[in-house]
Design a protein around this motif. Sequence first.
Motif, PDB file in Angstrom:
ATOM      1  N   ARG A 305       1.310  -0.962  -0.151  1.00  0.00           N
ATOM      2  CA  ARG A 305       0.506  -0.088  -0.177  1.00  0.00           C
ATOM      3  C   ARG A 305       0.840   1.410   0.394  1.00  0.00           C
ATOM      4  NH1 ARG A 305      -3.945  -3.078   0.293  1.00  0.00           N
ATOM      5  NH2 ARG A 305      -4.104  -4.964   1.686  1.00  0.00           N
ATOM      6  N   VAL A 306       1.867   0.997   0.376  1.00  0.00           N
ATOM      7  CA  VAL A 306       2.671   2.168  -0.023  1.00  0.00           C
ATOM      8  C   VAL A 306       3.328   2.197  -0.945  1.00  0.00           C
ATOM      9  CG1 VAL A 306       5.493   3.214   1.586  1.00  0.00           C
ATOM     10  CG2 VAL A 306       3.490   2.089   2.856  1.00  0.00           C
ATOM     11  N   ARG A 307       3.157   3.402  -2.238  1.00  0.00           N
ATOM     12  CA  ARG A 307       3.992   3.307  -3.508  1.00  0.00           C
ATOM     13  C   ARG A 307       5.776   3.842  -3.765  1.00  0.00           C
ATOM     14  NH1 ARG A 307      -0.710   3.471  -7.234  1.00  0.00           N
ATOM     15  NH2 ARG A 307      -2.739   2.966  -5.855  1.00  0.00           N
ATOM     16  N   PHE A 308       5.941   3.047  -4.649  1.00  0.00           N
ATOM     17  CA  PHE A 308       7.260   3.620  -4.507  1.00  0.00           C
ATOM     18  C   PHE A 308       7.856   3.064  -5.835  1.00  0.00           C
ATOM     19  CE2 PHE A 308       6.173  -1.258  -3.926  1.00  0.00           C
ATOM     20  CZ  PHE A 308       6.291  -1.924  -4.733  1.00  0.00           C
ATOM     21  N   ARG A 309       9.356   3.410  -6.161  1.00  0.00           N
ATOM     22  CA  ARG A 309       9.793   3.003  -7.492  1.00  0.00           C
ATOM     23  C   ARG A 309      11.228   2.107  -7.035  1.00  0.00           C
ATOM     24  NH1 ARG A 309      11.325   9.744  -8.944  1.00  0.00           N
ATOM     25  NH2 ARG A 309       8.462  10.905  -8.826  1.00  0.00           N
ATOM     26  N   GLU A 310      10.954   1.660  -8.023  1.00  0.00           N
ATOM     27  CA  GLU A 310      12.080   0.416  -8.307  1.00  0.00           C
ATOM     28  C   GLU A 310      12.852   0.124  -9.177  1.00  0.00           C
ATOM     29  OE1 GLU A 310      12.102  -4.444  -7.275  1.00  0.00           O
ATOM     30  OE2 GLU A 310      10.119  -2.852  -7.659  1.00  0.00           O
ATOM     31  N   MET A 311      13.955  -0.181  -8.938  1.00  0.00           N
ATOM     32  CA  MET A 311      14.837  -0.603  -9.991  1.00  0.00           C
ATOM     33  C   MET A 311      15.792  -2.021  -9.995  1.00  0.00           C
ATOM     34  SD  MET A 311      19.134   0.740 -11.367  1.00  0.00           S
ATOM     35  CE  MET A 311      19.275   0.382  -9.999  1.00  0.00           C
ATOM     36  N   GLU A 312      15.665  -2.782 -10.428  1.00  0.00           N
ATOM     37  CA  GLU A 312      15.449  -4.384 -10.374  1.00  0.00           C
ATOM     38  C   GLU A 312      16.855  -4.992 -10.966  1.00  0.00           C
ATOM     39  OE1 GLU A 312      13.854  -8.177  -7.450  1.00  0.00           O
ATOM     40  OE2 GLU A 312      13.228  -8.014 -10.171  1.00  0.00           O
ATOM     41  N   TYR A 313      18.252  -5.508 -10.738  1.00  0.00           N
ATOM     42  CA  TYR A 313      18.788  -6.293 -12.196  1.00  0.00           C
ATOM     43  C   TYR A 313      19.164  -7.706 -11.061  1.00  0.00           C
ATOM     44  CZ  TYR A 313      20.722  -3.018 -14.626  1.00  0.00           C
ATOM     45  OH  TYR A 313      21.043  -1.577 -15.735  1.00  0.00           O
ATOM     46  N   ALA A 314      19.191  -8.559 -12.310  1.00  0.00           N
ATOM     47  CA  ALA A 314      19.806  -9.570 -12.413  1.00  0.00           C
ATOM     48  C   ALA A 314      21.053 -10.178 -12.566  1.00  0.00           C
ATOM     49  CB  ALA A 314      18.735 -10.910 -13.235  1.00  0.00           C
ATOM     50  N   VAL A 315      21.876 -10.466 -11.419  1.00  0.00           N
ATOM     51  CA  VAL A 315      23.624 -10.405 -12.143  1.00  0.00           C
ATOM     52  C   VAL A 315      23.266 -12.230 -11.435  1.00  0.00           C
ATOM     53  CG1 VAL A 315      24.385  -8.137 -10.511  1.00  0.00           C
ATOM     54  CG2 VAL A 315      24.268 -10.283  -9.944  1.00  0.00           C
ATOM     55  N   PRO A 316      24.394 -12.272 -12.043  1.00  0.00           N
ATOM     56  CA  PRO A 316      24.358 -13.851 -12.050  1.00  0.00           C
ATOM     57  C   PRO A 316      25.098 -14.380 -10.853  1.00  0.00           C
ATOM     58  CG  PRO A 316      26.210 -12.868 -14.176  1.00  0.00           C
ATOM     59  CD  PRO A 316      25.574 -11.972 -13.084  1.00  0.00           C
ATOM     60  N   ARG A 317      24.340 -15.763 -10.126  1.00  0.00           N
ATOM     61  CA  ARG A 317      24.907 -15.898  -9.107  1.00  0.00           C
ATOM     62  C   ARG A 317      26.012 -16.442  -8.342  1.00  0.00           C
ATOM     63  NH1 ARG A 317      24.565 -16.490  -4.818  1.00  0.00           N
ATOM     64  NH2 ARG A 317      23.761 -18.637  -3.405  1.00  0.00           N
ATOM     65  N   GLU A 318      26.544 -16.163  -9.117  1.00  0.00           N
ATOM     66  CA  GLU A 318      27.945 -17.401  -8.423  1.00  0.00           C
ATOM     67  C   GLU A 318      28.664 -15.739  -7.928  1.00  0.00           C
ATOM     68  OE1 GLU A 318      29.257 -17.114 -12.595  1.00  0.00           O
ATOM     69  OE2 GLU A 318      26.967 -17.885 -11.651  1.00  0.00           O
ATOM     70  N   VAL A 319      28.248 -14.481  -8.402  1.00  0.00           N
ATOM     71  CA  VAL A 319      29.234 -13.719  -8.232  1.00  0.00           C
ATOM     72  C   VAL A 319      27.501 -12.537  -7.481  1.00  0.00           C
ATOM     73  CG1 VAL A 319      30.144 -13.224  -9.793  1.00  0.00           C
ATOM     74  CG2 VAL A 319      28.279 -12.269 -10.388  1.00  0.00           C
ATOM     75  N   GLY A 320      26.247 -12.506  -7.338  1.00  0.00           N
ATOM     76  CA  GLY A 320      25.858 -12.135  -6.432  1.00  0.00           C
ATOM     77  C   GLY A 320      26.157 -11.715  -5.272  1.00  0.00           C
ATOM     78  N   LEU A 321      26.321 -11.632  -4.489  1.00  0.00           N
ATOM     79  CA  LEU A 321      26.612 -11.843  -3.173  1.00  0.00           C
ATOM     80  C   LEU A 321      28.065 -10.613  -3.123  1.00  0.00           C
ATOM     81  CD1 LEU A 321      26.257 -14.589  -0.584  1.00  0.00           C
ATOM     82  CD2 LEU A 321      23.930 -12.721  -1.068  1.00  0.00           C
ATOM     83  N   ASP A 322      28.716 -10.606  -3.925  1.00  0.00           N
ATOM     84  CA  ASP A 322      29.672  -9.492  -3.859  1.00  0.00           C
ATOM     85  C   ASP A 322      28.689  -8.327  -4.361  1.00  0.00           C
ATOM     86  OD1 ASP A 322      31.464 -11.275  -3.195  1.00  0.00           O
ATOM     87  OD2 ASP A 322      32.533 -11.992  -4.645  1.00  0.00           O
ATOM     88  N   VAL A 323      28.549  -8.502  -5.621  1.00  0.00           N
ATOM     89  CA  VAL A 323      27.578  -7.492  -5.743  1.00  0.00           C
ATOM     90  C   VAL A 323      27.341  -6.650  -4.880  1.00  0.00           C
ATOM     91  CG1 VAL A 323      26.169  -6.879  -7.976  1.00  0.00           C
ATOM     92  CG2 VAL A 323      27.377  -8.212  -8.234  1.00  0.00           C
ATOM     93  N   LEU A 324      26.335  -7.434  -4.258  1.00  0.00           N
ATOM     94  CA  LEU A 324      25.536  -7.011  -2.948  1.00  0.00           C
ATOM     95  C   LEU A 324      26.107  -5.967  -2.067  1.00  0.00           C
ATOM     96  CD1 LEU A 324      22.711  -6.505  -1.432  1.00  0.00           C
ATOM     97  CD2 LEU A 324      23.579  -8.298  -0.144  1.00  0.00           C
TER      98      LEU A 324
END
Length: 440
Positions: A305-324
Amino acid sequence: MSSAVHGHLWRNWSGLEEAVPRHVETPGSVESVVDAVRRAREGGTTVKMTGTGHSFTAIAAPEHTLLRPEALTGILDVDRDAMTVTARAGTPLKDLNLALERLGLSLHNMGDIAEQTLAGATSTGTHGTGGIAAGLAAQLAGLELVTGTGEVLRASAAENPDVFDLARVGLGALGILTSLTFHVEPLFVVEAHEQPMTWDEGLSSYDEMEADSHHLDLYWFPHTDRLMVKQNVRTDLEPGEQQPPSRMAAWWEDELVSNAVFGALCRVGSRAPALVPRINRVAGRAQSERLYSDLAHRVFVTPRRVRFREMEYAVPREVGLDVLRECRRVIDASDWRIAFPVEVRTARADDVALSTAHGRDSLYLAFHVPADTDHTAYFGGLEPVLRAAGGRPHWGKVHTRTAADLAPVYDRFDDFVALRDRLDPDRVFANAHLRRVLGD
């Protein structure tokens, strides 16, 4: 039959995009859609079937004729031998979920917003987390669309398989979807375990939690070391044996804390950005552990119910946590004040050509700001990190990518563009957004 009006303001859910089409219709049949497409082609104009506007981009923005989906709803066929269900493309996901529940059936997976139409959700690559198939498009068994030449075309693995192969995430560029057939399974119960963790605890145990859960969702509160982790596990419980949260507990967590209180805190943060880190620390500590079980769609879907704007990216799983971790480093080094949690999900590789998980296991990183907040510095500051990791932007969420730099991250991109040339040679379904991400 279809009704038509003139002069109509179209605006998406976040309020970030709007358009004023010259003509608005509400088709009630496939024939009405065909007629609208043929008129647009003959007149050298364009036509778009919009959904509920939950895409944050202008992907569905109409330039001339807007077709509304409200009269193209409901289930058309249930095949219990093949375990498939066919529904009209304008059906909201929440209505499909309830209809399936009455039939003792369920989708395998879904995102956490259920207001989208089936056409809009599949066309933009809407996904959940974990499971055998995270994306809705990967659960499709067939589809029907009206092409840019006014042809009604049905596609599945057995019929027009070349179209089915590419059109499951079609971006609204290949045709107007009129019905969709999903693989379904018997209604099932999910046990949900929600618990707060520290940053170090969550990231160091992420791989283990992913292995132990069917569906894993993690939220990090920027400017803090606090996380909220949601682990969902399929159970052997029969429908009717689940133990959902009490009505009061559900209201407290899902309505009061997650929506009313959170919305109030976002408004305070928007007026006084310096308070955001303190607000996030309070919000992170306010999260409590809970364990419950319920039907799958009631666990996967949450009210927003809280309106927002969003960006989402899919990155390769093997590097994902490092990207985070790198995204956190950039946030910590900035003067941004981010009131919304960063969401982290995973998906197995799929074979859907323009799916963000096509051909590779993926980790999704989603960044949000309140709907009344300028997102450009935050999203623009993180997008280079995500791009450098080979990231693919969610088709329905904010990004700055163009056809020239999207093509290299999709090995079927040229095949998709060629199919677009074939099915919509006159660009009846084009708009400014599609010209940017697919080219002219």
